[in-house]
Design a protein around this motif. Structure first.
Motif, PDB file in Angstrom:
ATOM      1  N   SER A   1       3.550   9.716 -14.555  1.00 43.85           N
ATOM      2  CA  SER A   1       2.717   9.866 -13.368  1.00 43.85           C
ATOM      3  C   SER A   1       2.836   8.626 -12.501  1.00 43.85           C
ATOM      4  O   SER A   1       3.014   7.503 -12.997  1.00 43.85           O
ATOM      5  N   GLU A   2       2.739   8.835 -11.166  1.00 44.09           N
ATOM      6  CA  GLU A   2       2.813   7.717 -10.240  1.00 44.09           C
ATOM      7  C   GLU A   2       1.554   6.859 -10.383  1.00 44.09           C
ATOM      8  O   GLU A   2       0.453   7.367 -10.558  1.00 44.09           O
ATOM      9  N   SER A   3       1.731   5.529 -10.310  1.00 45.35           N
ATOM     10  CA  SER A   3       0.601   4.608 -10.421  1.00 45.35           C
ATOM     11  C   SER A   3       0.990   3.292  -9.782  1.00 45.35           C
ATOM     12  O   SER A   3       2.152   3.037  -9.474  1.00 45.35           O
TER      13      SER A   3
ATOM     14  N   VAL B   1       4.075  13.318   7.146  1.00 46.76           N
ATOM     15  CA  VAL B   1       4.827  13.758   5.972  1.00 46.76           C
ATOM     16  C   VAL B   1       3.899  14.432   4.971  1.00 46.76           C
ATOM     17  O   VAL B   1       2.873  13.866   4.580  1.00 46.76           O
ATOM     18  N   ALA B   2       4.256  15.644   4.559  1.00 54.00           N
ATOM     19  CA  ALA B   2       3.515  16.339   3.503  1.00 54.00           C
ATOM     20  C   ALA B   2       3.896  15.712   2.167  1.00 54.00           C
ATOM     21  O   ALA B   2       5.028  15.847   1.718  1.00 54.00           O
ATOM     22  N   ALA B   3       2.944  15.004   1.558  1.00 48.21           N
ATOM     23  CA  ALA B   3       3.202  14.287   0.302  1.00 48.21           C
ATOM     24  C   ALA B   3       2.347  14.882  -0.805  1.00 48.21           C
ATOM     25  O   ALA B   3       1.204  15.303  -0.566  1.00 48.21           O
ATOM     26  N   GLY B   4       2.893  14.908  -2.004  1.00 43.42           N
ATOM     27  CA  GLY B   4       2.124  15.379  -3.144  1.00 43.42           C
ATOM     28  C   GLY B   4       0.962  14.448  -3.436  1.00 43.42           C
ATOM     29  O   GLY B   4       1.065  13.223  -3.277  1.00 43.42           O
ATOM     30  N   ASP B   5      -0.164  15.019  -3.864  1.00 43.92           N
ATOM     31  CA  ASP B   5      -1.341  14.179  -4.106  1.00 43.92           C
ATOM     32  C   ASP B   5      -1.150  13.252  -5.301  1.00 43.92           C
ATOM     33  O   ASP B   5      -1.992  12.387  -5.555  1.00 43.92           O
ATOM     34  N   ASN B   6      -0.041  13.398  -6.025  1.00 45.03           N
ATOM     35  CA  ASN B   6       0.258  12.449  -7.097  1.00 45.03           C
ATOM     36  C   ASN B   6       0.548  11.055  -6.541  1.00 45.03           C
ATOM     37  O   ASN B   6       0.491  10.063  -7.273  1.00 45.03           O
ATOM     38  N   LEU B   7       0.856  10.971  -5.237  1.00 50.05           N
ATOM     39  CA  LEU B   7       1.079   9.661  -4.611  1.00 50.05           C
ATOM     40  C   LEU B   7      -0.204   9.036  -4.088  1.00 50.05           C
ATOM     41  O   LEU B   7      -0.196   7.889  -3.642  1.00 50.05           O
ATOM     42  N   ASP B   8      -1.303   9.783  -4.115  1.00 42.03           N
ATOM     43  CA  ASP B   8      -2.571   9.255  -3.604  1.00 42.03           C
ATOM     44  C   ASP B   8      -3.234   8.401  -4.683  1.00 42.03           C
ATOM     45  O   ASP B   8      -4.281   8.732  -5.233  1.00 42.03           O
ATOM     46  N   VAL B   9      -2.580   7.276  -4.984  1.00 42.36           N
ATOM     47  CA  VAL B   9      -3.037   6.350  -6.012  1.00 42.36           C
ATOM     48  C   VAL B   9      -3.683   5.154  -5.333  1.00 42.36           C
ATOM     49  O   VAL B   9      -3.495   4.933  -4.132  1.00 42.36           O
ATOM     50  N   PRO B  10      -4.478   4.367  -6.062  1.00 42.47           N
ATOM     51  CA  PRO B  10      -5.128   3.206  -5.447  1.00 42.47           C
ATOM     52  C   PRO B  10      -4.121   2.282  -4.745  1.00 42.47           C
ATOM     53  O   PRO B  10      -2.990   2.114  -5.196  1.00 42.47           O
ATOM     54  N   VAL B  11      -4.529   1.714  -3.649  1.00 40.91           N
ATOM     55  CA  VAL B  11      -3.771   0.784  -2.815  1.00 40.91           C
ATOM     56  C   VAL B  11      -2.665   1.509  -2.046  1.00 40.91           C
ATOM     57  O   VAL B  11      -2.667   1.566  -0.811  1.00 40.91           O
ATOM     58  N   LEU B  12      -1.696   2.093  -2.770  1.00 39.34           N
ATOM     59  CA  LEU B  12      -0.577   2.741  -2.095  1.00 39.34           C
ATOM     60  C   LEU B  12      -1.020   3.980  -1.334  1.00 39.34           C
ATOM     61  O   LEU B  12      -0.591   4.211  -0.196  1.00 39.34           O
ATOM     62  N   GLY B  13      -1.896   4.793  -1.936  1.00 38.79           N
ATOM     63  CA  GLY B  13      -2.311   6.044  -1.312  1.00 38.79           C
ATOM     64  C   GLY B  13      -2.928   5.861   0.066  1.00 38.79           C
ATOM     65  O   GLY B  13      -2.493   6.498   1.034  1.00 38.79           O
ATOM     66  N   PRO B  14      -3.949   5.005   0.219  1.00 39.64           N
ATOM     67  CA  PRO B  14      -4.542   4.793   1.547  1.00 39.64           C
ATOM     68  C   PRO B  14      -3.557   4.222   2.557  1.00 39.64           C
ATOM     69  O   PRO B  14      -3.619   4.548   3.749  1.00 39.64           O
TER      70      PRO B  14
ATOM     71  N   TYR C   1      -1.839  14.495   2.365  1.00 42.30           N
ATOM     72  CA  TYR C   1      -1.667  14.838   0.956  1.00 42.30           C
ATOM     73  C   TYR C   1      -2.001  16.301   0.682  1.00 42.30           C
ATOM     74  O   TYR C   1      -2.976  16.845   1.213  1.00 42.30           O
ATOM     75  N   ILE C   2      -1.181  16.916  -0.150  1.00 43.60           N
ATOM     76  CA  ILE C   2      -1.442  18.284  -0.583  1.00 43.60           C
ATOM     77  C   ILE C   2      -1.297  18.338  -2.097  1.00 43.60           C
ATOM     78  O   ILE C   2      -0.547  17.563  -2.707  1.00 43.60           O
ATOM     79  N   ARG C   3      -2.049  19.237  -2.691  1.00 45.31           N
ATOM     80  CA  ARG C   3      -1.999  19.395  -4.148  1.00 45.31           C
ATOM     81  C   ARG C   3      -0.650  19.967  -4.568  1.00 45.31           C
ATOM     82  O   ARG C   3      -0.038  20.744  -3.843  1.00 45.31           O
ATOM     83  N   ARG C   4      -0.231  19.592  -5.745  1.00 47.20           N
ATOM     84  CA  ARG C   4       1.048  20.084  -6.243  1.00 47.20           C
ATOM     85  C   ARG C   4       0.996  21.583  -6.499  1.00 47.20           C
ATOM     86  O   ARG C   4       2.003  22.271  -6.381  1.00 47.20           O
ATOM     87  N   SER C   5      -0.174  22.078  -6.855  1.00 51.07           N
ATOM     88  CA  SER C   5      -0.304  23.513  -7.089  1.00 51.07           C
ATOM     89  C   SER C   5      -1.703  23.945  -6.667  1.00 51.07           C
ATOM     90  O   SER C   5      -2.695  23.301  -7.019  1.00 51.07           O
ATOM     91  N   PHE C   6      -1.768  25.015  -5.868  1.00 50.80           N
ATOM     92  CA  PHE C   6      -3.070  25.541  -5.456  1.00 50.80           C
ATOM     93  C   PHE C   6      -3.019  27.064  -5.380  1.00 50.80           C
ATOM     94  O   PHE C   6      -3.755  27.684  -4.618  1.00 50.80           O
TER      95      PHE C   6
ATOM     96  N   GLU D   1       7.163  16.484   8.674  1.00 52.87           N
ATOM     97  CA  GLU D   1       8.260  16.390   7.700  1.00 52.87           C
ATOM     98  C   GLU D   1       7.771  16.907   6.359  1.00 52.87           C
ATOM     99  O   GLU D   1       6.679  16.551   5.918  1.00 52.87           O
ATOM    100  N   TYR D   2       8.556  17.764   5.745  1.00 60.58           N
ATOM    101  CA  TYR D   2       8.250  18.154   4.373  1.00 60.58           C
ATOM    102  C   TYR D   2       9.548  18.397   3.617  1.00 60.58           C
ATOM    103  O   TYR D   2      10.592  18.708   4.193  1.00 60.58           O
ATOM    104  N   PHE D   3       9.454  18.219   2.304  1.00 62.30           N
ATOM    105  CA  PHE D   3      10.620  18.366   1.433  1.00 62.30           C
ATOM    106  C   PHE D   3      10.630  19.792   0.904  1.00 62.30           C
ATOM    107  O   PHE D   3       9.812  20.168   0.067  1.00 62.30           O
ATOM    108  N   ILE D   4      11.572  20.550   1.406  1.00 62.20           N
ATOM    109  CA  ILE D   4      11.585  21.976   1.117  1.00 62.20           C
ATOM    110  C   ILE D   4      11.930  22.255  -0.348  1.00 62.20           C
ATOM    111  O   ILE D   4      11.641  23.334  -0.863  1.00 62.20           O
TER     112      ILE D   4
END
Length: 925
Positions: free
Chosen positions: A530-532, A413-426, A435-440, A465-468
């Motif tokens: 922000s996700e945390s 699943v292509a997920a925004g890097d805002n979800l790459d938070v401690p514990v949940l992200g790994p 993970y992909i950046r929200r804007s690049f 899977e990605y959310f179009i």
């Protein structure tokens, strides 16, 4: 730990040394004395198998192994004379017993029971065929399959069905170059007792069995004889449980000339070899669809990416553009790769499996899945791209869970890097996420690494899977598609075609969502949180609430090859060693078209659930309340309208009764029943109107044209069909753009006629003759129902008219697109508070953006590329003119007043909006 009872000599003798189901042997013993006539009428016999052995070994294996059934059970015809055999990849005593236990448990034809048919000279001691058998003497051909092929060629009336079976001891994809690969392989090779003991002791509780659709052996043979075999795809064209017949009802075997049968008999060995190879490929593909591709170590995968020819070129370009050396550029690229690459871990998948099974039980009354068989049919021979709508953070966990539980490999699943938070992200990275950046935008090297990673996943046949939509919908409507990931998918396929790509539009519908309150706040202008980990813990407090059911519906698959043919885009037309080759105009147009079609197919697969239907009814009523009897009638009307003329064959309508729907809404605490001596009143619960508008918007597209036509008739009293068609055709493109309606504009007249006939059949409108449509008698039940049905479309039309009024009053060439959207957003907020009970639809920025985009696409607006200034002509006024046919005079006057801003007010508003955006951007940085 291996259970101690599995180590004793008795078990080894019973399970691993006794002669079980060897298909190289014929039945012996008491069968010889069996009456031939009895055998002919009862093809399955227990005599050939040592029943004591079967019972004891089965009971012992049953203690250690608890298999889980994947997929659907095979369906057989009712003909008692049909012989059925289970096809397994490799010979194994333990697999034989396991399949036998499963056939007993699910009331299928037995596996370890002799198959005797004296009329056709068949006498087998078990109904299992092993494609790889240690006793095979004839060039590794299966002895049992050879005998069955000979019998089918000899006896035209003989019917034999083959049921391929997959057995997985654990669902961990194999590791490339793993030291333990031989020990943990999911198939057991005789006579490795160590491997068998390992699988029983360690993987016994994580065993999976899938019975695939039955295949007719005669059909397979005939296809080979006629020279039409196309590899394993032959299975996809066969009826799963019946013999293909010609148009005159004769069996296809009768159409094969006798000389062909003679030739087939002479070439029996080659025939068996071909069939055996087809069955092997078929089972290999099924296994791959269940496990996914072999895994590469994450560190090795990152290195492969960085040192691939495409990224080497991108690194050199980055070094030259940025003025740094190649080594530093390579280090930068490696850092990007480490940011995004998934680290799949089967132990984490198993943890998520158990946790999510518990979570869904706590959260939902049930998870209803529709049309999943479409995915299963494509999974073996296609690269699957799941493109679901995005309603909640729960989406990707829920979708992956459903796919996994139904026996297919979970997608990355292509997920925004805002979800790459401690514990949940790994944890998510070890399960499903990359993970992909929200804007690049503008970062060429990051784009190159992401494209190459996507290309690697696609060429390795990894489901994705990605959310179009790019982000979660805050209003319940679909958001305009973001084309970035879609373009990367197309780019990869044009660089190198492995398996054909197919997109699976997926509708996800909830009856309550955790983020509901947050969404309403954000639409009103509250900053996005922000996700945390703390936020995750806050969400956890909601687990005790009732969230009803959740619905997943898999829409009609969209094949990329079909779009390539339509747009004349050539396969393999891009260089394989570059990621920066631009897509030409034809391909870019194709990508845009695919994006729109995906959104339309998501909406076609919508589920009209009880909560969304109840929301649509009550929010259309004055003060969001109705007499309970009237509420029941209105719900029944909507169900009848949707069922009589379905929005799409994929659309699912709840079959709950109106009373059950009302009671269900009360149970979820979304509505409340107010007792009254003249009849109970059903009304939206306190502070739930904004949230219910979210669920109403999930299905608004299903009823929007009916509502539009109802509004045209209701507001005018009488209207000619031709006038109705003219107004509808001019405003339809904006509704289509907002709600991703799939009806083509060039065939709209026919669609409108069907909708009008639907309304006529329910008595909601009356035809007076000469093509004039009229409302029913005033104060009649049908008249009241028409007024309620006319309401949902009003909010869309009010937004359109407010935007048009603002443009017209400010004049051409005075505002930019962003300024128009920002001002409309402010006006919508004000209008909502003053006149619309704070419903978020009026101030959803995405809806105004969609409307402006539609006006620009249809050339009503022209945008200067440099300044962004919008210009237009008299046609803007012409569209606004139609508002009087669907909006009340009072509402038109209110909208006109709200949109009347002088120059000072415009300047002040734009300045405040600009300052707010700068503060928001500063917080994000």
């Amino acid at each position: 730990m291996i259970p101690s009872f599995l180590k004793n000599k008795f078990l080894k003798k019973r399970i691993f040394k006794a002669p079980v189901a060897t298909d190289s042997q014929s039945a012996t013993g008491s069968d010889a004395a069996t009456d031939d006539a009895a055998i002919a009428t009862k093809p399955y016999s227990n005599a050939p198998i040592n029943q004591l052995y079967r019972k004891v070994s089965g009971q012992l294996l049953d203690i250690a192994v608890k298999p889980k059934l994947l997929g659907e059970l095979p369906e057989f015809d009712t003909d008692d004379q049909t012989l059925r055999f289970y096809v397994l990849q490799d010979y194994s005593r333990s697999n034989s017993i396991l399949i036998d236990l499963q056939t007993q448990e699910h009331n299928l034809p037995p596996a370890l029971v002799g198959v005797n048919d004296a009329a056709h000279n068949i006498k087998e001691n078990a109904a299992i065929i092993f494609l790889h058998h240690p006793h095979a003497k004839d060039s590794q051909l299966s002895p049992r399959l050879s005998r069955l092929v000979s019998a089918v060629l000899q006896y035209p009336e003989l019917k034999v069905r083959l049921v391929p079976v997959s057995i997985l001891w654990g669902r961990a994809p194999e590791k490339e170059d793993s030291l333990f690969k031989l020990l943990t392989a999911d198939n057991w090779e005789d006579p490795s007792i160590t491997k068998q003991l390992f699988n029983i002791g360690v993987m016994g509780r994580d065993t999976f069995v899938q019975f695939h659709p039955p295949q007719d052996l005669r059909t397979l043979i005939n296809d080979n004889l006629k020279g039409h075999v196309e590899g394993p795809a032959v299975f996809d064209s066969i009826a799963t449980d019946s013999v293909n017949s010609t148009t005159d009802g004769t069996n296809e075997a009768d159409t094969v000339p006798s000389y062909a049968l003679v030739a087939a008999a002479d070439g029996n060995r080659e025939m068996v070899r071909m069939l055996q190879q087809q069955l092997k490929i078929y089972l290999d593909k099924q296994r791959a669809s269940m496990l996914g591709p072999d895994l590469s170590d994450r560190r090795n995968l990152v290195d492969k990416l960085v040192y691939s020819p495409a990224i080497k070129h991108a690194i050199e370009a980055e070094a030259e553009a940025s003025g740094i050396n190649v080594r530093d550029a390579r280090s930068l690229a490696k850092g990007y790769a480490n940011e995004m690459v998934n680290d799949y871990s089967y132990p984490i998948i198993r943890v998520f499996d158990r946790f999510l099974t518990w979570l869904w039980t706590q959260l939902y009354d049930g998870v209803e899945v529709h049309h999943f068989e479409r995915v299963r049919e494509l999974a073996t021979d296609h690269e699957i791209i799941y493109v679901p709508c995005h309603r909640s953070h729960v989406d990707y966990l829920l979708l992956s869970y459903v796919i996994y539980k139904r026996g297919l490999s979970i997608p990355y699943v292509a997920a925004g890097d805002n979800l790459d938070v401690p514990v949940l992200g790994p944890l998510l990275r070890g399960a499903v996420a990359f993970y992909i950046r929200r804007s690049f935008r503008g970062n060429a090297l990051y784009t190159a690494v992401l494209r190459e990673y996507m290309h690697t996943l696609i060429t390795r046949n990894t489901p994705i899977e990605y959310f179009i939509e790019g982000g979660r919908s805050r209003s319940g409507r679909l958001l305009p598609p973001k084309m970035g990931m879609l373009a990367m998918t197309v780019h990869s396929q044009l660089r190198q075609t492995n398996k054909p790509v197919v997109f699976i539009p997926t509708y996800i519908g909830y009856e309550r969502i955790m983020e509901g309150g947050t969404y309403v706040g954000e639409l009103k202008g509250k900053p996005k949180e922000s996700e945390s980990l703390i936020g995750l813990l806050k969400v956890g407090r909601k687990i005790e609430r009732i969230f009803g059911n959740v619905h997943l519906s898999f829409g009609k698959p969209l094949h990329l090859s079909d779009f390539m043919t339509k747009f004349d885009v050539a396969a393999n037309s891009l260089p394989t060693d570059r990621t920066d080759t631009p897509l030409d105009a034809k391909t870019s147009a194709m990508v845009d078209n695919i994006g729109v079609k995906i959104m339309q197919h998501i909406n076609k697969a919508a589920v009209v659930n009880p909560v969304s239907l109840l929301s649509l009814v009550l929010l259309s009523a004055p003060k969001a309340a109705l007499d309970e009897d009237i509420c029941r009638e209105q719900i029944a009307l909507y169900q009848g309208l949707a069922q009589q003329l379905a929005y799409s064959e994929d659309t699912v309508i709840t079959d709950m009764s109106p009373q059950q729907i009302i009671d269900y809404g009360v149970k979820l605490k979304l509505i409340e029943r107010i007792p009254h001596i003249l009849g109970d009143i059903i009304q939206v619960a306190d502070k739930q109107a904004a949230l219910l508008s979210y669920f109403r918007n999930n299905i608004l597209h299903v009823f929007i044209l009916l509502s539009f036509l109802a509004a045209l008739v209701a507001r005018n009293g009488r209207i000619e069909r031709s006038r109705l068609d003219n107004i509808a055709e001019q405003l339809y493109p904006f509704l289509q753009s907002e709600l991703f309606l799939y009806y083509p504009a060039h065939g709209l007249a026919e669609t409108l006629n069907k909708k009008v006939d639907n309304l006529l059949s329910h008595g909601l409108i009356v035809e007076l003759g000469d093509g004039v449509l009229s409302v029913p008698e005033s104060n009649s039940k049908c008249y009241q129902q028409l007024q309620v049905l006319a309401t949902p479309v009003e909010q869309s039309l009010e937004r359109y008219f407010m935007t048009l009024a603002l443009l017209a009053q400010q004049g051409s060439g005075n505002l930019t697109e962003n300024e128009v959207v920002d001002l409309c957003h402010l006006l919508g907020q004000r209008l909502s508070v003053l006149y619309a009970d704070d419903i978020p639809d009026f101030f959803d920025r995405a809806l105004f953006t969609s409307f402006i985009s539609a006006l620009t696409r249809l050339d009503y607006l022209q945008k200067d590329d440099e300044t962004g200034i919008l210009t237009f002509d008299h046609r803007i006024h012409d569209i606004a003119h139609h508002a009087k046919y669907v909006l009340t005079p009072d509402m038109m006057q209110i909208l006109q007043q709200v949109a009347s801003l002088d120059e000072e007010e415009i300047t002040h508003a734009i300045t405040e909006i600009s300052n707010k955006k700068q503060r928001k951007f500063g917080r994000k940085r």
